[in-house]
Design a protein around this motif. Structure first.
Motif, PDB file in Angstrom:
ATOM      1  N   LEU A 296      98.215  68.136  47.220  1.00  0.00           N
ATOM      2  CA  LEU A 296      98.331  68.326  48.670  1.00  0.00           C
ATOM      3  C   LEU A 296      97.407  67.384  49.431  1.00  0.00           C
ATOM      4  O   LEU A 296      97.725  66.946  50.542  1.00  0.00           O
ATOM      5  N   LYS A 297      96.260  67.072  48.852  1.00  0.00           N
ATOM      6  CA  LYS A 297      95.302  66.200  49.534  1.00  0.00           C
ATOM      7  C   LYS A 297      95.844  64.792  49.763  1.00  0.00           C
ATOM      8  O   LYS A 297      95.324  64.051  50.597  1.00  0.00           O
ATOM      9  N   SER A 298      96.903  64.444  49.016  1.00  0.00           N
ATOM     10  CA  SER A 298      97.465  63.098  49.173  1.00  0.00           C
ATOM     11  C   SER A 298      98.541  63.026  50.258  1.00  0.00           C
ATOM     12  O   SER A 298      99.049  61.950  50.557  1.00  0.00           O
ATOM     13  N   ILE A 299      98.893  64.162  50.845  1.00  0.00           N
ATOM     14  CA  ILE A 299      99.919  64.171  51.893  1.00  0.00           C
ATOM     15  C   ILE A 299      99.378  63.502  53.146  1.00  0.00           C
ATOM     16  O   ILE A 299      98.261  63.798  53.594  1.00  0.00           O
ATOM     17  N   ASP A 300     100.159  62.599  53.728  1.00  0.00           N
ATOM     18  CA  ASP A 300      99.753  61.950  54.970  1.00  0.00           C
ATOM     19  C   ASP A 300      99.520  62.998  56.052  1.00  0.00           C
ATOM     20  O   ASP A 300     100.380  63.853  56.297  1.00  0.00           O
ATOM     21  N   GLY A 301      98.364  62.903  56.693  1.00  0.00           N
ATOM     22  CA  GLY A 301      98.057  63.832  57.771  1.00  0.00           C
ATOM     23  C   GLY A 301      97.227  65.017  57.341  1.00  0.00           C
ATOM     24  O   GLY A 301      96.694  65.736  58.183  1.00  0.00           O
ATOM     25  N   VAL A 302      97.113  65.272  56.034  1.00  0.00           N
ATOM     26  CA  VAL A 302      96.284  66.371  55.542  1.00  0.00           C
ATOM     27  C   VAL A 302      94.872  65.844  55.315  1.00  0.00           C
ATOM     28  O   VAL A 302      94.663  64.897  54.555  1.00  0.00           O
ATOM     29  N   SER A 303      93.894  66.436  55.993  1.00  0.00           N
ATOM     30  CA  SER A 303      92.519  65.946  55.874  1.00  0.00           C
ATOM     31  C   SER A 303      91.685  66.767  54.906  1.00  0.00           C
ATOM     32  O   SER A 303      90.689  66.275  54.377  1.00  0.00           O
ATOM     33  N   ALA A 304      92.069  68.023  54.645  1.00  0.00           N
ATOM     34  CA  ALA A 304      91.293  68.846  53.713  1.00  0.00           C
ATOM     35  C   ALA A 304      92.157  69.980  53.182  1.00  0.00           C
ATOM     36  O   ALA A 304      93.038  70.494  53.890  1.00  0.00           O
ATOM     37  N   VAL A 305      91.902  70.346  51.917  1.00  0.00           N
ATOM     38  CA  VAL A 305      92.556  71.501  51.293  1.00  0.00           C
ATOM     39  C   VAL A 305      91.476  72.307  50.583  1.00  0.00           C
ATOM     40  O   VAL A 305      90.743  71.771  49.741  1.00  0.00           O
ATOM     41  N   ASP A 306      91.356  73.586  50.919  1.00  0.00           N
ATOM     42  CA  ASP A 306      90.350  74.450  50.297  1.00  0.00           C
ATOM     43  C   ASP A 306      91.038  75.639  49.640  1.00  0.00           C
ATOM     44  O   ASP A 306      92.058  76.130  50.124  1.00  0.00           O
ATOM     45  N   ILE A 307      90.451  76.094  48.552  1.00  0.00           N
ATOM     46  CA  ILE A 307      90.959  77.271  47.848  1.00  0.00           C
ATOM     47  C   ILE A 307      90.084  78.452  48.233  1.00  0.00           C
ATOM     48  O   ILE A 307      88.855  78.381  48.141  1.00  0.00           O
ATOM     49  N   ALA A 308      90.721  79.538  48.653  1.00  0.00           N
ATOM     50  CA  ALA A 308      89.980  80.715  49.099  1.00  0.00           C
ATOM     51  C   ALA A 308      90.435  81.947  48.333  1.00  0.00           C
ATOM     52  O   ALA A 308      91.599  82.061  47.944  1.00  0.00           O
ATOM     53  N   GLY A 309      89.494  82.880  48.126  1.00  0.00           N
ATOM     54  CA  GLY A 309      89.819  84.150  47.499  1.00  0.00           C
ATOM     55  C   GLY A 309      90.476  83.982  46.147  1.00  0.00           C
ATOM     56  O   GLY A 309      90.096  83.115  45.350  1.00  0.00           O
ATOM     57  N   PRO A 310      91.498  84.761  45.875  1.00  0.00           N
ATOM     58  CA  PRO A 310      92.134  84.722  44.551  1.00  0.00           C
ATOM     59  C   PRO A 310      93.058  83.534  44.344  1.00  0.00           C
ATOM     60  O   PRO A 310      93.582  83.345  43.253  1.00  0.00           O
ATOM     61  N   GLY A 311      93.295  82.737  45.390  1.00  0.00           N
ATOM     62  CA  GLY A 311      94.177  81.586  45.212  1.00  0.00           C
ATOM     63  C   GLY A 311      94.903  81.143  46.465  1.00  0.00           C
ATOM     64  O   GLY A 311      95.907  80.436  46.393  1.00  0.00           O
ATOM     65  N   PHE A 312      94.406  81.550  47.638  1.00  0.00           N
ATOM     66  CA  PHE A 312      94.987  81.062  48.892  1.00  0.00           C
ATOM     67  C   PHE A 312      94.621  79.593  49.078  1.00  0.00           C
ATOM     68  O   PHE A 312      93.517  79.166  48.744  1.00  0.00           O
ATOM     69  N   LEU A 313      95.555  78.841  49.639  1.00  0.00           N
ATOM     70  CA  LEU A 313      95.300  77.435  49.958  1.00  0.00           C
ATOM     71  C   LEU A 313      95.199  77.286  51.465  1.00  0.00           C
ATOM     72  O   LEU A 313      96.149  77.594  52.195  1.00  0.00           O
ATOM     73  N   ASN A 314      94.030  76.851  51.944  1.00  0.00           N
ATOM     74  CA  ASN A 314      93.818  76.603  53.363  1.00  0.00           C
ATOM     75  C   ASN A 314      93.879  75.099  53.612  1.00  0.00           C
ATOM     76  O   ASN A 314      93.175  74.326  52.952  1.00  0.00           O
ATOM     77  N   ILE A 315      94.736  74.704  54.552  1.00  0.00           N
ATOM     78  CA  ILE A 315      95.020  73.282  54.773  1.00  0.00           C
ATOM     79  C   ILE A 315      94.617  72.898  56.186  1.00  0.00           C
ATOM     80  O   ILE A 315      94.968  73.578  57.161  1.00  0.00           O
ATOM     81  N   THR A 316      93.869  71.798  56.286  1.00  0.00           N
ATOM     82  CA  THR A 316      93.482  71.253  57.582  1.00  0.00           C
ATOM     83  C   THR A 316      94.189  69.916  57.772  1.00  0.00           C
ATOM     84  O   THR A 316      94.190  69.080  56.860  1.00  0.00           O
ATOM     85  N   VAL A 317      94.816  69.742  58.927  1.00  0.00           N
ATOM     86  CA  VAL A 317      95.473  68.468  59.217  1.00  0.00           C
ATOM     87  C   VAL A 317      94.617  67.685  60.192  1.00  0.00           C
ATOM     88  O   VAL A 317      93.849  68.258  60.971  1.00  0.00           O
ATOM     89  N   ASP A 318      94.724  66.353  60.145  1.00  0.00           N
ATOM     90  CA  ASP A 318      93.908  65.548  61.054  1.00  0.00           C
ATOM     91  C   ASP A 318      94.502  65.582  62.464  1.00  0.00           C
ATOM     92  O   ASP A 318      95.629  66.030  62.676  1.00  0.00           O
ATOM     93  N   ALA A 319      93.718  65.120  63.420  1.00  0.00           N
ATOM     94  CA  ALA A 319      94.109  65.229  64.833  1.00  0.00           C
ATOM     95  C   ALA A 319      95.425  64.529  65.104  1.00  0.00           C
ATOM     96  O   ALA A 319      96.272  65.038  65.854  1.00  0.00           O
ATOM     97  N   ALA A 320      95.631  63.373  64.494  1.00  0.00           N
ATOM     98  CA  ALA A 320      96.866  62.634  64.757  1.00  0.00           C
ATOM     99  C   ALA A 320      98.074  63.402  64.247  1.00  0.00           C
ATOM    100  O   ALA A 320      99.118  63.466  64.902  1.00  0.00           O
ATOM    101  N   ALA A 321      97.935  64.004  63.065  1.00  0.00           N
ATOM    102  CA  ALA A 321      99.054  64.771  62.509  1.00  0.00           C
ATOM    103  C   ALA A 321      99.342  66.002  63.349  1.00  0.00           C
ATOM    104  O   ALA A 321     100.494  66.367  63.576  1.00  0.00           O
ATOM    105  N   ALA A 322      98.265  66.659  63.804  1.00  0.00           N
ATOM    106  CA  ALA A 322      98.456  67.843  64.642  1.00  0.00           C
ATOM    107  C   ALA A 322      99.053  67.462  65.985  1.00  0.00           C
ATOM    108  O   ALA A 322      99.984  68.105  66.488  1.00  0.00           O
ATOM    109  N   GLY A 323      98.535  66.415  66.587  1.00  0.00           N
ATOM    110  CA  GLY A 323      98.990  66.015  67.911  1.00  0.00           C
ATOM    111  C   GLY A 323     100.413  65.522  67.947  1.00  0.00           C
ATOM    112  O   GLY A 323     101.091  65.621  68.983  1.00  0.00           O
ATOM    113  N   ALA A 324     100.911  64.982  66.835  1.00  0.00           N
ATOM    114  CA  ALA A 324     102.284  64.471  66.788  1.00  0.00           C
ATOM    115  C   ALA A 324     103.302  65.547  67.114  1.00  0.00           C
ATOM    116  O   ALA A 324     104.431  65.256  67.522  1.00  0.00           O
ATOM    117  N   LEU A 325     102.881  66.805  66.943  1.00  0.00           N
ATOM    118  CA  LEU A 325     103.783  67.917  67.250  1.00  0.00           C
ATOM    119  C   LEU A 325     104.230  67.896  68.707  1.00  0.00           C
ATOM    120  O   LEU A 325     105.374  68.253  69.013  1.00  0.00           O
TER     121      LEU A 325
END
Length: 549
Positions: free
Chosen positions: A74-103
């Motif tokens: 997932l970290k290699s996806i264009d626009g994804v700036s961070a991927v963190d694993i939380a709890g038993p296996g949740f994936l939390n994904i942060t997108v960069d400003a440009a990827a978010a703003g394109a919406l």
């Protein structure tokens, strides 16, 4: 990056991991789209998915190991700036400003289509609601399903379902004779018979009949009553349809119960259900063995005197829906119809359908309005047309749509008339009107949408607003899945709040002698994206999106 784009990208990463032998799953086990949601705590990222928890058991690994493998891709996806694993296996994904703003640009370009999905494509639905007897005007008891039923139909269509909105006209049976006799009596200046329909509207219908048939008073009662019945019924149905139109509710089909009788559909239904082994005779009557499918007692279809029951018409009507190709039948019934749930499901089962798949019965609780006055025309009811005149279509429809159908509801007219943020419909509509005013002011100041730089939408309020705009399609899809349009209303209020905070923090038009920059142009895209989502959402609720307030 839209949630849908991120969903597809996660699915692609998952398929690549399976193909590379990193995850032991069959290709068919990988969904084409992966559900993504906003984390409850925004500090945990922009989006979250529990796909690792869903599929890890099938893959023969624990969820965190599954999440670790997937996160690397997932970290290699264009626009994804961070991927963190939380709890038993949740994936939390942060997108960069440009990827978010394109919406913002994607929403404006999608226009009215933003928020529509194909999640329910292939579903062919008949949805019956309101279905008030044609013996009097629509009243407060019909308002909830008029508003909610229409909104449910709209969110279902927005999610790809093929929906037919249907009104079942109970124009057969003794109540129509009582109705005709009531009009006949008032035409001749007499009080209505015991058990007849009171109210000035009956006299008004008499005037309608007299206009169409000037010599009606010269006919004998035997000759006059059938003519009165037909003409008064026609006039009353027009009143009902006109009131629904004023309320913004449209039906694709008005289905006559009398036509079922005239076409022999009752007898045909009994014969078909008998062939399937569910009809039996006892005591001279014809019964349907509904207890085999969870009903509390078997139901009479044909009385010993040969007269069909209302239940027989219900069965024939269900078979008509089935014969017309509706694989899913949704019935929206009033609070006093709980007893209908099992008997309707039993009809479906007797007809060879799956009562858990092919039929759905929703019960709506009662609505009251503080300070509402009884109708002068009908005398003993609060008419829907009076509510519309008093409070306005938008206020009534929005207020009914923002609560679940199964919760009792009391509307506060004083609140609904307020032009303040306390009034939810005003709050959302004002956000739309404010966004349109902002656009007009920006254009007047020389701002256009000829440039767009998504990375410039980096203010905290912009990130917040974009996140709620991005959630809108999944909210609509969930509202359709659960038949809960109040989810759309509540989300519009969240968007409105985020928009007002952004408006206070970020200018679209330059101030004073400031030059127009790409920041102004890009913010105009975000402003117009918000306008579009608010307008789209209000339309799903049957509420207008004003340009000015």
């Amino acid at each position: 990056m839209t949630p849908e784009e991120l969903s597809l990208a996660i699915s692609a990463c998952l398929k690549d991991a399976v193909a590379a032998g990193e995850i032991a799953l069959s290709a068919s086990a990988v969904p084409d789209e992966v559900r993504v949601e906003r984390p409850k705590n925004r500090e945990h990222g922009d989006w979250a998915t529990n796909i690792a928890l869903q599929l890890s058991k099938q893959a023969g690994t624990n969820p965190r190991e599954f999440a670790t493998i997937l996160s690397a891709r997932l970290k290699s996806i264009d626009g994804v700036s961070a991927v963190d694993i939380a709890g038993p296996g949740f994936l939390n994904i942060t997108v960069d400003a440009a990827a978010a703003g394109a919406l913002a640009k994607a929403i404006v370009e999608a226009g009215r289509d933003y928020g529509t999905t194909n999640t329910l494509a292939g579903h062919v639905v008949n949805m019956e609601f309101v279905s008030a007897n044609p013996t009097g005007p629509l009243h407060i008891g019909h308002t909830r399903w008029a508003a909610l039923g229409d909104a449910i139909a709209r969110v279902l269509r927005a999610s790809g379902a093929e929906v037919t909105a249907e009104y079942y006209i109970n124009d057969a049976g003794s109540q129509m004779n009582v109705f005709a006799n009531s009009v006949y009596s008032r035409l001749h200046g007499h009080p209505v018979p015991d058990g007849g329909y009171p109210g000035q509207y009956i006299a008004d219908l008499g005037h309608d009949v007299l206009t169409e048939h000037p010599d009606i008073r010269e006919l004998t009662e035997v000759a006059a009553v059938p003519v009165i019945r037909a003409a008064a019924y026609k006039a009353q149905m027009k009143d009902i349809q006109d009131t629904l139109a004023d309320f913004g509710v449209a039906f694709d089909v008005y289905f006559s119960e009398q036509e079922l009788h005239d076409a022999g559909a009752i007898e045909s239904a009994v014969a078909r259900l008998r062939e399937q082994g569910h009809v039996f005779d006892d005591g001279g009557a014809v019964w349907l063995r509904t207890t085999d499918f969870g009903d509390d007692k078997d139901r009479v279809m044909i009385r010993a005197n040969g007269e069909p029951t209302y239940f027989a018409a219900d069965a024939a009507y269900y078979l008509s829906k089935k014969d017309r190709g509706f694989t899913e039948k949704i019935y929206l019934l009033g609070a006093d119809h709980h007893g209908y749930i099992n008997r309707l499901k039993a009809i479906a089962a007797c007809a060879g359908d799956d009562p858990e798949v092919n039929i759905e019965v929703l019960i709506g609780q009662l609505v009251s309005v503080n300070g509402a006055k009884l109708s002068k025309r009908a005398g003993n009811i609060i008419e829907l047309k009076d509510l519309i005149s008093w409070l306005g279509k938008d206020a009534v429809r929005y207020s009914l749509a923002r609560f679940p159908a199964d919760s009792p509801l009391t509307l506060d007219p004083d609140l609904l008339k307020k032009h303040s943020n306390e009034n939810p419909v005003f709050y959302v509509q004002y956000a739309h009107a404010r966004s349109r005013g902002t656009a007009r002011n920006a254009v007047a100041a020389g701002v256009d949408r000829n440039a767009f730089d998504a990375a410039l939408l980096d203010h905290a309020t912009e990130n917040e607003l974009l996140s709620y705009l991005g959630s809108y399609p999944s909210i609509v899809a969930k509202a359709a899945e659960l038949r809960e349009p109040h989810r759309v209303a509540r989300h519009l209020e969240v968007i409105a709040g985020a928009y007002h905070r952004w408006y206070d923090a970020c200018r679209v038009a330059p101030q004073g002698d400031e030059a127009v920059t790409d920041v102004n142009r890009t913010r105009l895209w975000l402003n117009d994206a918000t306008s579009q989502v608010l307008a789209n959402g209000l339309d799903l609720l049957g509420v207008s999106a004003p340009e000015r307030m």
